[in-house]
Each structure stands twice: as C-alpha cells, then as structure tokens.
Design an enzyme around this catalytic site. Sequence first.
Site, PDB file in Angstrom:
ATOM      1  N   GLU A 224       0.888  -1.233   0.085  1.00  0.00           N
ATOM      2  CA  GLU A 224      -0.167   0.094  -0.148  1.00  0.00           C
ATOM      3  C   GLU A 224       0.874   1.265   0.074  1.00  0.00           C
ATOM      4  OE1 GLU A 224      -3.315   1.160  -0.445  1.00  0.00           O
ATOM      5  OE2 GLU A 224      -2.296   3.291   0.201  1.00  0.00           O
TER       6      GLU A 224
ATOM      7  N   ALA B  67     -20.296   0.726  -6.514  1.00  0.00           N
ATOM      8  CA  ALA B  67     -18.726   0.718  -6.414  1.00  0.00           C
ATOM      9  C   ALA B  67     -18.424  -0.448  -5.155  1.00  0.00           C
ATOM     10  CB  ALA B  67     -18.084   1.955  -6.307  1.00  0.00           C
ATOM     11  N   LEU B  68     -19.121  -0.097  -4.209  1.00  0.00           N
ATOM     12  CA  LEU B  68     -18.914  -0.998  -3.061  1.00  0.00           C
ATOM     13  C   LEU B  68     -19.082  -2.390  -3.404  1.00  0.00           C
ATOM     14  CD1 LEU B  68     -19.575   1.488  -0.092  1.00  0.00           C
ATOM     15  CD2 LEU B  68     -17.130   1.047  -1.097  1.00  0.00           C
TER      16      LEU B  68
ATOM     17  N   ASN C 120     -10.145   5.169  -1.557  1.00  0.00           N
ATOM     18  CA  ASN C 120     -11.238   6.001  -1.642  1.00  0.00           C
ATOM     19  C   ASN C 120     -12.180   5.393  -1.013  1.00  0.00           C
ATOM     20  OD1 ASN C 120     -10.278   8.010  -3.208  1.00  0.00           O
ATOM     21  ND2 ASN C 120     -10.820   7.055  -5.337  1.00  0.00           N
ATOM     22  N   THR C 121     -12.328   3.864  -0.821  1.00  0.00           N
ATOM     23  CA  THR C 121     -13.372   3.193  -0.390  1.00  0.00           C
ATOM     24  C   THR C 121     -13.806   3.881   1.001  1.00  0.00           C
ATOM     25  OG1 THR C 121     -12.292   1.367  -1.456  1.00  0.00           O
ATOM     26  CG2 THR C 121     -14.213   1.180   0.403  1.00  0.00           C
TER      27      THR C 121
ATOM     28  N   ARG D  63     -26.331  10.002 -12.576  1.00  0.00           N
ATOM     29  CA  ARG D  63     -25.375  10.859 -11.835  1.00  0.00           C
ATOM     30  C   ARG D  63     -24.921  11.814 -13.395  1.00  0.00           C
ATOM     31  NH1 ARG D  63     -21.909   7.525  -7.635  1.00  0.00           N
ATOM     32  NH2 ARG D  63     -23.556   7.695  -5.978  1.00  0.00           N
TER      33      ARG D  63
END
Length: 620
Positions: A181, A600-601, A189-190, A436
């Site tokens: 990482e 996205a999640l 971003n999560t 969106r």
Amino acid sequence: MKPISLKIASLTLATLMMLTTACGGAASSTASSQAASQTGIFTPGTYSATTMGMHEMTVTVTVDANAITDIQLEHSETEGIGAPVAENMPKEIMELQGLGVDIVASATLTSEAILEGVTDCLKQAGATDEVIAEWQAKKPEVEAEEDAEYTADVVVIGAGGAGMSAAITAAQAGKNVIVLEKTGSMGGNTILSGGAMNAVDDGSEVAKAHDDSVALHIQQTYEGGDEQGNLELVTILCEQAWDGVEWMKELGMGFTGEVFTVTGGLWPRAQRPSDPEGTGFFKAFQSYLDENTTVTMLYNTTANELLVDENGAVCGVKATGKTGNTVTVNATNGVVLATGGFARNVELREKANEETQLWPTLDESIPSTNASGITGDGIIMAEAVGANLIQMGNIQLLPLGDPETGSLSGNIEHAVESRIFVNEQGERFVNEGGRRDEMTLALFEQSNTTMFIVMDSDTYPTGEELNNFGETMNSLVEAGRAYKADTLEELAEQMGVPAETLTATIEEYNRHCVGGDLEGQEDEFGRTLFSDVEGENDGINDAPFYAAKRVPTVHHTMGGVEINANAEVLNANGEVIPGLFAAGEVTGGIHGTNRLGGNALTDIIVFGRIAGASAAEYTR
Ligand code: ADP
C-alpha cells in the site's frame, strides 16, 4: 467571521482577530499573552486558529520564547481516516520542533489543516516569515531502509476495498498474502465513500416491499451505463452482491438493515452501514488482520512495475519503500491489482475525456472526491505488461462536491426521496432521482456551476443527527457549510437566492409528495422518486429548513484494465495474462458510461473476492 468556541474564548480571555491563512481562506484566531515581550522567536503564550480539515477544527498552540510546548486540537475528523492523523501529527510537530512533518496521503485535508492551524498560531506568536520558512524546512530524520525481497503466495497491490477483499479471501483459502500500500494506512477511496452498497436479497421481505429483484438490479446497471458494460460481469456483480454483504457481516461489519436510494442509484436498494462513510468495511478488515497473521501489510510501499517470468506470467512486483529503497515481492500464486482509478491524475483524465468528450472539461479547475494517491498507477503498470485498457473515457462526476475541496463531506442529503437541487436562481433544473451523469451535466449548465441541496427537518429533527459522512447538521451550520432557517424566505436569504422563486419551487415540488394533489401527473423533469411516507418524508414542509452549496467533482473512473469473469486480466487479443488479476476501480468495462450510485462498493467486494480466490487458485 466564524463564531469562536466559547470554551476557548473564556479560557484564554481571547483577543479576537481575523487572519488570512496561507491558503487564502479565512481563519478565525484567538491569541493571549499579546502583551508579553518577545525576546526569542515567539512571544510566549497560547494561540488558537480555526481551520478546515474534513471538518472544521480548532488548533491551539502554546509556545515559550523559542519552542512549542503544547498543541491541542478540537476536531471531529473521521475515525480511521483523519482522526489518527489528528492524534499523531501534533506529537510529531512537537518532537521535531518543526513544520516539515509528512503529509499523510490518505488524509491530506486533515494534515494540511493541522499544519495551517499551527503555522497560523506561530505567526500570531510573532514568528517572522524567515522563522516560518526555517520551521517548514525542518524535516524528520529518516534512517534509510535497506532494499528487501519477500515471497508470498498471493501479492495484492492496493489496500482499498477491492485489495482488502482479495487479500482476505486468499487468506481464507489458506494462502500467505502480502499487501503493498502506497500510503500509511488502508482505506483508499473506499473509506471516503458514503458507504452505500447496492445489494438485493432476492425474494426477501425488504426486496418485495420495494418491488426489487436481482433481475431489476442487473437491468438498471446495464441500461444505466448505456449498455456499454459487459453483461456477464454486470450479472455477476448483481447476483453476488448479497453474498458480499453477508461476507462482510461474517467479518463483523454492521449494517442498519434499512435500504435507501443513494444519489444516482435509481432504486431503493443501498444497504446502509452502521458506521459512517466507508469506515465499517475497514474496521472489519482490520479485525480480521488482528486475528490472523497470514496477511502482511507493507505500508508506504509504492508498486512501480509488474515482474514477468520467462513464460510471460506475472510473478511479482517491484516497489519503492518509504526511504526510496527497492522492495521486491515475489508471488508463488497470483498477483492482484487493486490500485483504484485515476481521478487524481489530471493529465490522464483529460486525455481520456478527449476520447468521449463526455464533460466540458476535466482540467484542474474541477476538484475530485478522491484520495490524492488515486493516480492510475495500476493501469499504467498493467498496460506495460500488455493489458488491454477499455472505456477509459467513461468518467463519472457527481454534482455533490464541497465548493472548496471537492470532497463529499458536508453533503447533507441522506436519500434521494427527501431532497431537491436548486440553482442560484432558486429553481430546480434536473430530475434529482436520475443518473449521475445527467445531473452533473445539467449542473454544468447552471450559473457558476453551483447548486444547493434543499431539504427539511424530517431527516434532521434536532439538527444533532449525522449525515452520511459522520457530521451533525448543527456543526455544518456553525461552520458556515450549511444553512438552516425557520422559514423558506430566511433560508433563501442565507443562500442568496430569490425567496419568491425558492418558495414557489418548493410548493410545486411538494404537490408531487404525499398529500400533494398531482398524483399520476408527471414531474416536469421526469422525477419519479418522491417521499412516500405520510408524516415523515411528506415533502419539504417542516421547519427548520436546510440547504448546502455543492459543485461538480470528479468521482469515479469507469474505464481501466479489462478483466473476465474470473477477474483475470486480458490483453488486446482477449487472451488471459497469466498470473495477473484485477478488481475494483482499476478495472474497466463493468459499469459502462455511467455507474449507478451504490454499485462501486458492490464491485469492490464482489470482484475483490473473485480476484482473491482466482489468484489463490492460480499456479505457474
Ligand atoms: P478500490 O475502490 O478499487 O478498492 P481504492 O481507491 O479504495 O480502490 O483503493 C486503492 C488503493 O490503492 C489506495 O489505498 C491507494 O493508496 C493504493 N495504491 C494506488 N497506487 C498504488 C501503488 N502504486 N502501490 C501501492 N498502492 C497503491
């Protein structure tokens, strides 16, 4: 001027003054002991400044003639993101007696706000520009680390949601895993997201109550991306979404059990985590790491290159450690790319936008919701080993950015049904329950590309309730980031929009809600999601009223590395690149032109798990 906290004012018998900070923003400041004479570089005393991190914070610094003797922060930075920085950075500054401490990449707003606040206090204490420059140049001494080489069964690059899902899945399959990482903590971003995760428990009472099904989720995801997404991957995403929720629950994550429609989600199917933002996911991942030793985290380690063996299989990663040392990690099984998208790489996003011209511009004038390390590194590394990049021009913006930072914090909406958007003229301009891209494109057409979210007190009866980002409405109002008023006329005045127009806009909107008289008639913008709970969300009609200003912000890059159903990375001929797997925002071609809010999640958990399982199974 922002009101200064009473506590500090009374503690220090403060003199109140306005200062302009280095960033050009206004910071309110208090100082004591102004009368003391300056014999060293500072006038001894205690000084305060109010700055803006993810949330507003007050920095209070005590100095003697030549040194900082104490730093106190009053803050509400998010647990797991800004809060650890607020805990550590003051100690680092004290220890160093300097301002050249490292900015924490995953919490730049918090880091910069602390440094700005301390600098401001030192200036109040009489530090000259030369002294400030000297203090900023003082950096902590770091001992050069040695080059190192490790071997693991599975190697994962990136510790966001996709990477951690892959790593834990591989560990659950009995493998040793190393995660590289770039920043000093997991989250990516999560952890900054609102936390909404679309998932349908097919046939359940909740799904029935909302006329929802996995089939509808598939259809809306595919059509919502203009049928550009890979239907096989879309089907996997939606079919395995609920399993993903159950898996997170097994890892200890809490969900409220309530579903809601997230902006651009098109349907009430977003599961709401019990913890704010994306922090619940990482609390659960961390507790797995605490109990299992087979996942090793290498933080502050930036992957630069994928290593390829003589047969063309990806077999490891070359990275740079914190002090510029080389870290090589070899994989016995597979390598998983989970480095996220490229919203913070302005050059790449502008180039990609040239392809599709979806947006008038994506230059640096448009802020981003993303963490600063989200620069497309994985996409660049994968391309270098022949990966096919697809639909790079499909970039998602949200109409919900903070006007100063572009972040999602300060966003007051909870669910689509209970709020509207109005422009600076006080008029609605779009279907706020729609896609969106359509909402944000409509916002680009409005004056100053600025809008307001407007809602009433149904969601916030006392003002002490939290938004989806862990902030109370009252604290946002106090910080000048949201408006609150007992009448719509007063609200309009605070917002600077014509009161008559705003009142008329809301009256018209309310006619579509429960108790209105327009049942069966179409909304002029085609909105179909209205509040439908009598007495609760029955329109915008219960004082106090709230509003918050928002602007367009780059949120998600839907293009990237092409994968198949096993999360194997493909080359330009559609062939598998052996040993290389990818998941999450680094991949392309699932969401098409427009990703549904809340997907996205789902993507990171579903495809993170698939990538982790595939990488664990793979042998060279
Ligand atoms: P996703 O939602 O796909 O999981 P995130 O943005 O949440 O993506 O997480 C991506 C993670 O990858 C971030 O924590 C980011 O710091 C990390 N990252 C990005 N580039 C690199 C790199 N070159 N080496 C190691 N980690 C990286």
